[in-house]
Scaffold this active site. Sequence first.
Site, short mmCIF file in Angstrom:
data_model
loop_
_atom_site.label_atom_id
_atom_site.label_comp_id
_atom_site.label_asym_id
_atom_site.label_seq_id
_atom_site.Cartn_x
_atom_site.Cartn_y
_atom_site.Cartn_z
N GLY A 159 0.85 -1.09 -0.12
CA GLY A 159 -0.11 0.08 0.10
C GLY A 159 0.87 1.19 0.09
N GLY A 192 0.07 4.61 -0.84
CA GLY A 192 -0.37 5.83 -1.03
C GLY A 192 0.56 6.98 -0.17
CG MET A 225 1.15 7.13 6.59
SD MET A 225 0.04 6.94 7.82
CE MET A 225 -0.74 8.52 7.79
N GLY A 226 2.18 5.47 2.99
CA GLY A 226 2.81 4.34 2.79
C GLY A 226 4.26 4.69 2.20
CB THR A 251 -0.89 1.82 -8.65
OG1 THR A 251 -2.20 1.92 -8.16
CG2 THR A 251 -0.76 3.12 -9.84
CG ASN A 307 -6.87 5.34 10.68
OD1 ASN A 307 -6.20 5.17 11.62
ND2 ASN A 307 -6.89 6.35 9.82
CB SER A 311 -0.99 9.89 14.34
OG SER A 311 -1.31 11.26 14.45
N GLY A 317 0.30 11.57 9.34
CA GLY A 317 -0.09 11.87 7.92
C GLY A 317 1.07 12.60 6.98
CE LYS A 370 -3.95 7.48 13.97
NZ LYS A 370 -5.05 7.50 13.05
CG HIS A 429 -4.59 10.06 18.01
ND1 HIS A 429 -4.96 10.53 16.58
CD2 HIS A 429 -3.19 10.76 18.37
CE1 HIS A 429 -4.07 11.53 16.30
NE2 HIS A 429 -3.01 11.52 17.32
CG ASN A 430 -7.75 9.17 14.39
OD1 ASN A 430 -6.76 9.39 14.78
ND2 ASN A 430 -8.03 9.04 13.31
CD GLU A 460 -7.15 14.15 13.76
OE1 GLU A 460 -7.74 14.15 12.80
OE2 GLU A 460 -5.91 13.34 13.95
#
Length: 304
Positions: free
Chosen positions: A7, A9, A11-12, A32, A95, A121, A123, A173, A176-177, A180
Amino acid sequence: MEIGIIGLGKMGANMAERLARGKHRVVAFDRTPAAVADAKARGAVPANSFDELIGQLKSPRAVWMMIPSGAPVDSTIAELLPKMSKGDTFIDGGNSNYQDSIRRGKDLKAKGFNYIDVGTSGGIWGLKEGYSLMIGGENDAVDRLRPVFETLAPSPTTGWGHVGPSGAGHFVKMVHNGIEYGMMQAYAEGFAIMNKKTELKLDLTQISQIWQVGSVVRSWLLDLTVAALKANPTLEGIKPIVSDSGEGRWTAKEAIDLGVAAPVISLALQARFMSQDDNSYSDRMLAVMRNQFGGHAVTKGPGH
């Protein structure tokens, strides 16, 4: 140390680069091809299939998944299992719902595999600043991967920790969110009040910068708000729609199940729901009720 990442994306891919910079051998796969090529340019070893990924890792393997929660995680584990060996470790850095993580941990342990859930966390800033890592899983599995966590975290001794058994990382987490959500809502409402006080001609960018130093409300979230206001002081072109990715809902539900009062988090979640409805039936119903009992004017728009 070596690790596989599935993965790629934003962050990955950033995590793969941070690990590669830390001298870890990273084998990266994404469905991809362009994402795989990007990871290669960042220092990772490319893999174009699950077979290639697993074939380029030595046992005991560790595979870090940065993919959407729910069915994608289960299907990825199911596809990888026949290719991996007992003693290998699955890491879920997405998540996921903590209850799914508890289930996966039990299922994989029974089959001879390790499962670690990492609430992550940071981003898009994680590559530069490091990631906050909330880790759940068996002690031995977590300890073996300590060098990976130390590299991804802001420092080897800060910003990360083993918080409990399988599910604990994603539970922390989740909360945590939820926090947020509440913090963001409070900032947004405060700035909205100041923006409405037009006769004082308040400079919201200036005020946000004042609060950055010495104020009890200073935070990294405020720093990001400052950056946003500098770039677009009037929020020109921004639609008032705020999505919710699930963690706030789970936190509010958990609070209800545990009998814990969490009005700020719950109301922040409700505010997001309201922002997503640009044709609110409840608001229109309120308008017609006021018209019925008090003769108050009803504002009509297209389609109404």
